[in-house]
Write an enzyme that holds these catalytic residues in place. Sequence first.
Site, PDB file in Angstrom:
ATOM      1  N   VAL A  11       0.832  -1.211   0.000  1.00  0.00           N
ATOM      2  CA  VAL A  11       0.000   0.000   0.000  1.00  0.00           C
ATOM      3  C   VAL A  11       0.865   1.258   0.000  1.00  0.00           C
ATOM      4  O   VAL A  11       0.650   2.186  -0.786  1.00  0.00           O
ATOM      5  CB  VAL A  11      -0.961   0.000   1.214  1.00  0.00           C
ATOM      6  CG1 VAL A  11      -1.635   1.350   1.388  1.00  0.00           C
ATOM      7  CG2 VAL A  11      -2.022  -1.075   1.019  1.00  0.00           C
ATOM      8  N   GLU A 154      -7.782   2.459   2.528  1.00  0.00           N
ATOM      9  CA  GLU A 154      -7.349   2.224   1.145  1.00  0.00           C
ATOM     10  C   GLU A 154      -8.103   1.026   0.557  1.00  0.00           C
ATOM     11  O   GLU A 154      -8.258   0.014   1.218  1.00  0.00           O
ATOM     12  CB  GLU A 154      -5.836   1.970   1.123  1.00  0.00           C
ATOM     13  CG  GLU A 154      -5.278   1.734  -0.264  1.00  0.00           C
ATOM     14  CD  GLU A 154      -5.715   2.808  -1.255  1.00  0.00           C
ATOM     15  OE1 GLU A 154      -5.510   4.008  -0.986  1.00  0.00           O
ATOM     16  OE2 GLU A 154      -6.294   2.454  -2.299  1.00  0.00           O
ATOM     17  N   GLU A 158      -4.255  -5.555  -4.898  1.00  0.00           N
ATOM     18  CA  GLU A 158      -2.954  -5.988  -5.401  1.00  0.00           C
ATOM     19  C   GLU A 158      -3.153  -6.577  -6.790  1.00  0.00           C
ATOM     20  O   GLU A 158      -4.151  -7.233  -7.063  1.00  0.00           O
ATOM     21  CB  GLU A 158      -2.344  -7.040  -4.462  1.00  0.00           C
ATOM     22  CG  GLU A 158      -1.742  -6.413  -3.229  1.00  0.00           C
ATOM     23  CD  GLU A 158      -1.200  -7.438  -2.245  1.00  0.00           C
ATOM     24  OE1 GLU A 158      -0.725  -8.502  -2.665  1.00  0.00           O
ATOM     25  OE2 GLU A 158      -1.272  -7.157  -1.035  1.00  0.00           O
ATOM     26  N   LYS A 210     -14.265   0.370   5.475  1.00  0.00           N
ATOM     27  CA  LYS A 210     -13.237  -0.554   4.951  1.00  0.00           C
ATOM     28  C   LYS A 210     -13.556  -2.000   5.336  1.00  0.00           C
ATOM     29  O   LYS A 210     -13.515  -2.906   4.499  1.00  0.00           O
ATOM     30  CB  LYS A 210     -11.861  -0.134   5.499  1.00  0.00           C
ATOM     31  CG  LYS A 210     -10.736  -1.052   5.117  1.00  0.00           C
ATOM     32  CD  LYS A 210     -10.480  -1.075   3.622  1.00  0.00           C
ATOM     33  CE  LYS A 210      -9.512  -2.194   3.251  1.00  0.00           C
ATOM     34  NZ  LYS A 210      -9.332  -2.341   1.828  1.00  0.00           N
ATOM     35  N   ASN A 214     -14.655  -5.139   2.711  1.00  0.00           N
ATOM     36  CA  ASN A 214     -13.926  -6.410   2.590  1.00  0.00           C
ATOM     37  C   ASN A 214     -14.772  -7.595   3.033  1.00  0.00           C
ATOM     38  O   ASN A 214     -14.707  -8.673   2.437  1.00  0.00           O
ATOM     39  CB  ASN A 214     -12.607  -6.342   3.374  1.00  0.00           C
ATOM     40  CG  ASN A 214     -11.501  -5.722   2.534  1.00  0.00           C
ATOM     41  OD1 ASN A 214     -11.739  -5.296   1.421  1.00  0.00           O
ATOM     42  ND2 ASN A 214     -10.304  -5.660   3.069  1.00  0.00           N
ATOM     43  N   PHE A 255     -16.931 -10.915  -8.247  1.00  0.00           N
ATOM     44  CA  PHE A 255     -16.693 -11.589  -6.966  1.00  0.00           C
ATOM     45  C   PHE A 255     -17.663 -12.735  -6.715  1.00  0.00           C
ATOM     46  O   PHE A 255     -18.109 -12.950  -5.592  1.00  0.00           O
ATOM     47  CB  PHE A 255     -16.735 -10.560  -5.817  1.00  0.00           C
ATOM     48  CG  PHE A 255     -15.363 -10.029  -5.535  1.00  0.00           C
ATOM     49  CD1 PHE A 255     -14.854  -8.993  -6.286  1.00  0.00           C
ATOM     50  CD2 PHE A 255     -14.566 -10.610  -4.575  1.00  0.00           C
ATOM     51  CE1 PHE A 255     -13.568  -8.538  -6.081  1.00  0.00           C
ATOM     52  CE2 PHE A 255     -13.273 -10.163  -4.357  1.00  0.00           C
ATOM     53  CZ  PHE A 255     -12.776  -9.122  -5.115  1.00  0.00           C
ATOM     54  N   CYS A 266      -5.484  -9.321   3.268  1.00  0.00           N
ATOM     55  CA  CYS A 266      -6.591  -8.473   3.720  1.00  0.00           C
ATOM     56  C   CYS A 266      -7.853  -9.246   4.110  1.00  0.00           C
ATOM     57  O   CYS A 266      -8.266  -9.189   5.268  1.00  0.00           O
ATOM     58  CB  CYS A 266      -6.929  -7.447   2.647  1.00  0.00           C
ATOM     59  SG  CYS A 266      -5.604  -6.255   2.412  1.00  0.00           S
ATOM     60  N   LYS A 269      -7.807 -11.602   7.353  1.00  0.00           N
ATOM     61  CA  LYS A 269      -7.567 -10.896   8.625  1.00  0.00           C
ATOM     62  C   LYS A 269      -8.652  -9.845   8.892  1.00  0.00           C
ATOM     63  O   LYS A 269      -9.028  -9.623  10.040  1.00  0.00           O
ATOM     64  CB  LYS A 269      -6.165 -10.280   8.648  1.00  0.00           C
ATOM     65  CG  LYS A 269      -6.037  -8.897   8.060  1.00  0.00           C
ATOM     66  CD  LYS A 269      -4.689  -8.254   8.345  1.00  0.00           C
ATOM     67  CE  LYS A 269      -4.450  -7.028   7.484  1.00  0.00           C
ATOM     68  NZ  LYS A 269      -5.429  -5.954   7.567  1.00  0.00           N
ATOM     69  N   ARG A 336       0.742 -14.217   1.148  1.00  0.00           N
ATOM     70  CA  ARG A 336       0.167 -14.254   2.502  1.00  0.00           C
ATOM     71  C   ARG A 336      -1.209 -14.953   2.492  1.00  0.00           C
ATOM     72  O   ARG A 336      -2.088 -14.585   1.734  1.00  0.00           O
ATOM     73  CB  ARG A 336       0.056 -12.834   3.074  1.00  0.00           C
ATOM     74  CG  ARG A 336       1.428 -12.248   3.405  1.00  0.00           C
ATOM     75  CD  ARG A 336       1.336 -10.829   3.911  1.00  0.00           C
ATOM     76  NE  ARG A 336       1.164  -9.843   2.859  1.00  0.00           N
ATOM     77  CZ  ARG A 336       1.196  -8.528   3.051  1.00  0.00           C
ATOM     78  NH1 ARG A 336       1.389  -8.036   4.255  1.00  0.00           N
ATOM     79  NH2 ARG A 336       1.032  -7.702   2.043  1.00  0.00           N
TER      80      ARG A 336
HETATM   81  N1  NAD Z   1      -2.075  -5.164   0.553  1.00  0.00           N
HETATM   82  C1  NAD Z   1      -3.266  -4.722   0.155  1.00  0.00           C
HETATM   83  O1  NAD Z   1      -3.783  -5.092  -0.903  1.00  0.00           O
HETATM   84  C2  NAD Z   1      -4.021  -3.730   0.999  1.00  0.00           C
HETATM   85  C3  NAD Z   1      -5.121  -3.054   0.454  1.00  0.00           C
HETATM   86  C4  NAD Z   1      -5.792  -2.137   1.244  1.00  0.00           C
HETATM   87  C5  NAD Z   1      -5.402  -1.935   2.563  1.00  0.00           C
HETATM   88  N2  NAD Z   1      -4.343  -2.633   3.069  1.00  0.00           N
HETATM   89  C6  NAD Z   1      -3.936  -2.357   4.444  1.00  0.00           C
HETATM   90  O2  NAD Z   1      -2.795  -1.501   4.401  1.00  0.00           O
HETATM   91  C7  NAD Z   1      -1.892  -1.818   5.474  1.00  0.00           C
HETATM   92  C8  NAD Z   1      -0.523  -2.133   4.901  1.00  0.00           C
HETATM   93  O3  NAD Z   1      -0.629  -3.308   4.125  1.00  0.00           O
HETATM   94  P1  NAD Z   1       0.554  -3.792   3.178  1.00  0.00           P
HETATM   95  O4  NAD Z   1       0.059  -4.983   2.461  1.00  0.00           O
HETATM   96  O5  NAD Z   1       1.081  -2.641   2.400  1.00  0.00           O
HETATM   97  O6  NAD Z   1       1.642  -4.215   4.278  1.00  0.00           O
HETATM   98  P2  NAD Z   1       3.152  -4.653   4.033  1.00  0.00           P
HETATM   99  O7  NAD Z   1       3.434  -5.689   5.041  1.00  0.00           O
HETATM  100  O8  NAD Z   1       3.382  -4.962   2.589  1.00  0.00           O
HETATM  101  O9  NAD Z   1       3.994  -3.335   4.350  1.00  0.00           O
HETATM  102  C9  NAD Z   1       4.060  -2.752   5.607  1.00  0.00           C
HETATM  103  C10 NAD Z   1       5.395  -2.030   5.726  1.00  0.00           C
HETATM  104  O10 NAD Z   1       5.389  -1.270   6.939  1.00  0.00           O
HETATM  105  C11 NAD Z   1       6.708  -1.295   7.456  1.00  0.00           C
HETATM  106  N3  NAD Z   1       6.698  -0.898   8.868  1.00  0.00           N
HETATM  107  C12 NAD Z   1       6.254  -1.596   9.943  1.00  0.00           C
HETATM  108  N4  NAD Z   1       6.415  -0.881  11.072  1.00  0.00           N
HETATM  109  C13 NAD Z   1       6.976   0.301  10.717  1.00  0.00           C
HETATM  110  C14 NAD Z   1       7.359   1.472  11.424  1.00  0.00           C
HETATM  111  N5  NAD Z   1       7.222   1.560  12.745  1.00  0.00           N
HETATM  112  N6  NAD Z   1       7.870   2.509  10.735  1.00  0.00           N
HETATM  113  C15 NAD Z   1       8.038   2.440   9.394  1.00  0.00           C
HETATM  114  N7  NAD Z   1       7.685   1.357   8.659  1.00  0.00           N
HETATM  115  C16 NAD Z   1       7.154   0.295   9.316  1.00  0.00           C
HETATM  116  C17 NAD Z   1       7.181  -2.718   7.210  1.00  0.00           C
HETATM  117  O11 NAD Z   1       8.585  -2.810   7.252  1.00  0.00           O
HETATM  118  C18 NAD Z   1       6.607  -2.964   5.813  1.00  0.00           C
HETATM  119  O12 NAD Z   1       7.539  -2.626   4.793  1.00  0.00           O
HETATM  120  C19 NAD Z   1      -2.550  -2.958   6.242  1.00  0.00           C
HETATM  121  O13 NAD Z   1      -3.287  -2.426   7.294  1.00  0.00           O
HETATM  122  C20 NAD Z   1      -3.475  -3.580   5.219  1.00  0.00           C
HETATM  123  O14 NAD Z   1      -4.566  -4.222   5.802  1.00  0.00           O
HETATM  124  C21 NAD Z   1      -3.641  -3.515   2.325  1.00  0.00           C
END
Ligand code: NAD
Length: 473
Positions: A11, A154, A158, A210, A214, A255, A266, A269, A336
Amino acid sequence: MDILVIGTGYVGLVTGTCFAEMGHHVICLDINKEKIAALNAGHIPIYEPGLEEMVRRNTKANRLRFTTDYASAVKSSLACFITVDTPSCPDGNADLSFVKNVASAIAEHMDEYKVIVNKSTVPLGTVQIVTETISTVLKKRNCSTGFSVVSNPEFLKEGNAVNDFMKPDRVVIGSYDPQAIAIMKEIYSPFMLNHDRLIILDPPSAEMTKYAANAMLAMRISFMNELAGLCELIGADINMVRKGIGADQRIGYSFLYAGPGFGGSCFPKDVRALAAQAANHGYDMPLVKAISVVNTRQKSVLANKIFRYFSEKQGVAHSVIAILGLSFKPDTDDVRESAALTLIEQLLEVGATLRLYDPAAMDNAKKVVPDSPHIHWCENELDAAQGADAIVLVTEWKQFRFLDFKQILSAMRGPAFFDGRNQYNPSDMAKKGFDYISIGRSSVFSNAISDGETTNGTAQYQEAYERDYTLSP
Ligand SMILES: NC(=O)c1ccc[n+]([C@@H]2O[C@H](COP(=O)([O-])OP(=O)(O)OC[C@H]3O[C@@H](n4cnc5c(N)ncnc54)[C@H](O)[C@@H]3O)[C@@H](O)[C@H]2O)c1
């Protein structure tokens, strides 16, 4: 505008890059030093179509930078987006520790007004939690600067993340503060030129939106998976049922695909977190809980079909099984909670030999699949098929749509094809020489098709249903 995006994952990296693409000056920050070093060296740590080129363009134009240094990044930004992970706690609640760490780190370094934006998926009340976390640190620092915390969930997917972010269906903002809302409107104004898609809500409604979105999408998948089991029992075809119901505009076609159970970072969880939030308030959500129950059962359906098929032959322990697709969906390297990982575990447990291939997720899969002499990592789909008794399609990458079945079958030792995504026509597959077993449709066997037989509507079918869909304890 000067924007800081904290957490450079799926994200955060997309968010920061797309803001830069629209002309904002963006710093992406992560505590993972290797990730930031790789980004500074021009390597993109995730597979996301269109992202690499956009990152290059914007770093070259000095609109996009990467750092691990909170102090200077916070000081030079007006808006700080929190995009860190919020994984499940053992009780299903979202783990907010990363979000709170970020809030504290921002507060350690801010000395003038900031908008802090919760973009991570976070439970109801997190705007309040982040506000309190920041206030506590500011108080300790004797700093009286103003700030506002805003919810901005968001919705990107992906595999299509850049496109989703650049052309959002909607941008939800949860805030009571007119100054923060004005700043958020300015940030998103380049994305609204076609028409205004901003939806301004109160923070709890934005946070709930959100989870509601989901859970609704996951519910559609679990509903179709549950129907698929009954379709097999009565000889209906779940793909046809999808056509039949999707034509109703109130339902639509999206879907509504039966499959091996949903995965990803997502849906599983977030559904768990929604049910857990309800439980925290003493409220039961049987419908939401059932989404996960059905999904857990579905994640055993492919394995059970494979066990049953080979129980009448040499047994799974003496079988070589090729798995095509390891990511939780196509066009991403994210594994994941992927259905393929569950299947690998189930098949390894009974001693099968596995040949694995994915177009983009091999590296991530290698990090989580246990080292075993039973695992062979393959170069492509044809390599995976070499000597296999069965192929299992788990992730429907486009390149698997038109497989060279003739070549694949001649490379295989046995003729079984388990299609977890209902990509192919059953009778065509049987004519090509496969024993073809899919989800929610009749299985067709290469030797039976010449006699005009399929397996639906028989006692054998009843038994198959019971074995494939019986709930695990
Ligand atoms: N992946 C998706 O498709 C998606 C879509 C919508 C919303 N989200 C939500 O967005 C959030 C992020 O998801 P993601 O898939 O991008 O996660 P991710 O695991 O890919 O990335 C998270 C990043 O945050 C970093 N991080 C953790 N603690 C930190 C800190 N204290 N300071 C700086 N960086 C730190 C980690 O090193 C990692 O690189 C989640 O809450 C998820 O539910 C994800």
